[in-house]
Design a protein around this motif. Structure first.
Motif, PDB file in Angstrom:
ATOM      1  N   GLU A   1       0.832  -1.209   0.000  1.00 33.16           N
ATOM      2  CA  GLU A   1       0.000   0.000   0.000  1.00 33.16           C
ATOM      3  C   GLU A   1       0.863   1.254   0.000  1.00 33.16           C
ATOM      4  O   GLU A   1       0.549   2.243  -0.678  1.00 33.16           O
ATOM      5  CB  GLU A   1      -0.929   0.003   1.215  1.00 33.16           C
ATOM      6  CG  GLU A   1      -1.826   1.236   1.278  1.00 33.16           C
ATOM      7  CD  GLU A   1      -2.824   1.205   2.412  1.00 33.16           C
ATOM      8  OE1 GLU A   1      -3.421   2.271   2.705  1.00 33.16           O
ATOM      9  OE2 GLU A   1      -3.019   0.124   3.005  1.00 33.16           O
ATOM     10  N   PHE A   2       1.944   1.226   0.768  1.00 36.03           N
ATOM     11  CA  PHE A   2       2.808   2.397   0.836  1.00 36.03           C
ATOM     12  C   PHE A   2       3.426   2.711  -0.523  1.00 36.03           C
ATOM     13  O   PHE A   2       3.443   3.859  -0.965  1.00 36.03           O
ATOM     14  CB  PHE A   2       3.915   2.178   1.871  1.00 36.03           C
ATOM     15  CG  PHE A   2       4.815   3.366   2.050  1.00 36.03           C
ATOM     16  CD1 PHE A   2       4.463   4.410   2.886  1.00 36.03           C
ATOM     17  CD2 PHE A   2       6.031   3.448   1.364  1.00 36.03           C
ATOM     18  CE1 PHE A   2       5.287   5.524   3.038  1.00 36.03           C
ATOM     19  CE2 PHE A   2       6.859   4.545   1.513  1.00 36.03           C
ATOM     20  CZ  PHE A   2       6.484   5.584   2.354  1.00 36.03           C
ATOM     21  N   GLU A   3       3.931   1.689  -1.190  1.00 36.17           N
ATOM     22  CA  GLU A   3       4.554   1.912  -2.502  1.00 36.17           C
ATOM     23  C   GLU A   3       3.524   2.366  -3.534  1.00 36.17           C
ATOM     24  O   GLU A   3       3.841   3.180  -4.412  1.00 36.17           O
ATOM     25  CB  GLU A   3       5.262   0.642  -2.958  1.00 36.17           C
ATOM     26  CG  GLU A   3       6.512   0.320  -2.144  1.00 36.17           C
ATOM     27  CD  GLU A   3       7.244  -0.915  -2.625  1.00 36.17           C
ATOM     28  OE1 GLU A   3       8.400  -1.113  -2.229  1.00 36.17           O
ATOM     29  OE2 GLU A   3       6.651  -1.688  -3.408  1.00 36.17           O
ATOM     30  N   ALA A   4       2.303   1.864  -3.434  1.00 34.01           N
ATOM     31  CA  ALA A   4       1.252   2.290  -4.355  1.00 34.01           C
ATOM     32  C   ALA A   4       0.877   3.755  -4.133  1.00 34.01           C
ATOM     33  O   ALA A   4       0.593   4.489  -5.083  1.00 34.01           O
ATOM     34  CB  ALA A   4       0.019   1.399  -4.192  1.00 34.01           C
ATOM     35  N   ALA A   5       0.905   4.180  -2.888  1.00 27.94           N
ATOM     36  CA  ALA A   5       0.565   5.566  -2.568  1.00 27.94           C
ATOM     37  C   ALA A   5       1.700   6.525  -2.892  1.00 27.94           C
ATOM     38  O   ALA A   5       1.462   7.718  -3.104  1.00 27.94           O
ATOM     39  CB  ALA A   5       0.197   5.674  -1.087  1.00 27.94           C
ATOM     40  N   HIS A   6       2.917   6.000  -2.943  1.00 36.94           N
ATOM     41  CA  HIS A   6       4.105   6.820  -3.209  1.00 36.94           C
ATOM     42  C   HIS A   6       4.932   6.130  -4.303  1.00 36.94           C
ATOM     43  O   HIS A   6       5.929   5.455  -4.012  1.00 36.94           O
ATOM     44  CB  HIS A   6       4.924   7.000  -1.937  1.00 36.94           C
ATOM     45  CG  HIS A   6       4.138   7.543  -0.776  1.00 36.94           C
ATOM     46  ND1 HIS A   6       3.738   8.860  -0.696  1.00 36.94           N
ATOM     47  CD2 HIS A   6       3.661   6.932   0.332  1.00 36.94           C
ATOM     48  CE1 HIS A   6       3.053   9.038   0.425  1.00 36.94           C
ATOM     49  NE2 HIS A   6       2.992   7.897   1.066  1.00 36.94           N
TER      50      HIS A   6
END
Length: 434
Positions: A64-69
């Motif tokens: 989720e973090f990589e998808a958001a950033h």
């Protein structure tokens, strides 16, 4: 969650190669904005300890973090407890430290007290769900009035007991005061005392985490802040009252536990699993260890909060656990803050609760509430406390612990209450007093 048995045993002292004078407290970013950066890039390196978070949680979190950033890559590395002190010391003194680290909450002050080691996160608490932090956890991440550690997770002790033995002894409800607890011990002895191996309460002589509850419940403490240092208070009437109640439990129960060892020597869960013990003060997952010997114990076992001297209340409990921190020389502090922001959100904190621990930054205890032992721990955690936030606390737990020595000396009769507490107070002052 077996890492807790190791974590709660204590933390080694930390000395950083780049340390300046103690008390300067890291990098000051208290005025920084908690708003998300417009654009993040690069790699954020995250060090979490083995067993701290389920793989399902960290896999989903990192995705989720990589998808958001999209411009950021998470380099997630699981660390082992063995050798972590030296590895962290070396990494934090170097030029390329990890960006997010997990450290034991009794260790945080040791790092925070060193100049330029940890980032001051005081100005970012709101973005880390700071309004929902338990006070005991918040205190463990605070040094010299500033926040350096974000609560990750914690656990606390409770009284684990045999429901079937209580019923047979005519005990119709869990004790809700010290007097009721002592009365229950008497009833258990009357019912099962003909068995020479029976113990109504297994109470090792050096379970000092349990002692903390009794001292706090009587209005005392083991040490009080004295400027940036701490002054031991084991010789106060309140602390003595806590120690005296500990002895009352040991004497009344006639426990066969050693008076010169803690709950790990031998493992009290194994003793409980042998079927001759009605109660122990422990952590919820110790039942799983006991059930390896006797699987039927799972259904026969319940829990209640450590009782208070005041009827209807529970005693304060020690909250042991971990904090999240950002090294002061992190190369990607902005991304690190966003990572901790996501990890401290209710979505992921609720998954920690489901895994059996008290979440650090959320009051959502739904997962724990579904477990009979976990629900008791969760409720008691609201009255949790931390050990003194002394940079030298690691010396207490990793060395010749004066609190353990005090317990053994008093319980065995080698020292009077006054002498045992006075000697322990002097020894503790030498370790953390300046």
């Amino acid at each position: 969650m077996k890492r807790w048995l190791k974590l709660a045993a204590g933390a080694a002292a930390v000395t950083l190669a780049t340390a300046g004078c103690a008390g300067s407290g890291g990098t000051d970013t208290a005025a920084s904005s908690s708003a998300a950066p417009a654009q993040l890039s690069g790699t954020v390196t995250v060090w979490l300890m083995t067993g701290s978070a389920p793989t399902t949680l960290t896999d989903a979190l990192n995705k989720e973090f990589e998808a958001a950033h999209p411009g950021v890559k998470v380099k997630y590395e699981i660390q082992q407890w063995d050798g972590i002190q030296q590895k962290l010391t070396t990494a934090l003194a170097g030029g390329t430290p990890p960006d997010v680290i997990e450290i034991g909450n009794t260790q945080t002050a040791a790092f925070a007290s060193q100049d330029g080691v940890l980032t001051d996160l005081s100005g970012d608490k709101d973005s880390f769900n700071g309004a929902q932090w338990l006070k005991g956890l918040a205190d463990s991440g605070t040094y010299d009035g500033k926040t350096y550690g974000v609560p990750f997770y914690a656990a606390n002790r409770e009284v684990i007991y045999r429901k079937d033995m209580f019923e047979q002894a005519g005990i119709t409800k869990a004790p809700a005061s010290n007097d009721e607890w002592i009365d229950a011990i008497g009833k258990l002895k009357t019912k099962f005392g003909s068995d020479p191996d029976f113990q109504p309460l297994y109470m090792p002589g050096q379970n000092w985490y349990a002692l903390l509850s009794f001292i706090w419940d009587n209005g005392g403490d083991i040490a009080k802040a004295d400027g940036k240092n701490y002054k031991a208070t084991l010789d106060t009437p309140e602390a003595k009252a806590g120690l005296d109640f500990y002895k009352k439990l040991v004497d009344t129960s006639a426990t066969k536990a050693p008076k010169d060892a803690d709950e790990a020597k031998p493992q009290q869960a194994t003793v409980y699993g042998a079927g001759k013990v009605a109660m122990m003060i422990g952590l919820p997952w110790e039942l799983a260890t006991a059930a390896k010997t006797d699987p039927s114990l799972t259904a026969k076992t319940g829990a209640f909060a450590i009782p208070s001297k005041t009827a209807g209340q529970s005693a304060p409990v020690f909250l042991g656990g971990s904090n999240l921190a950002i090294p002061a020389n992190s190369k990607n502090a902005a991304a690190a803050k966003e990572y901790i922001k996501l990890l401290s959100s209710p979505k992921y904190q609720s998954q920690l609760a489901a895994a059996g621990v008290v979440p650090g930054t959320s009051t959502d205890l739904t997962g724990l509430d579904k477990d009979p032992l976990g629900s008791v721990m969760a409720k008691a955690s609201a009255n949790g406390k931390a050990v003194p936030a002394s940079p030298k606390w690691g010396d207490v737990e990793s060395g010749q612990n004066p609190i353990k020595d005090m317990l053994t000396a008093y319980l065995t009769g080698k020292k009077t209450l006054d002498q045992a507490t006075a000697d322990a107070n002097a020894a503790l002052n030498k370790l953390i007093g300046g």
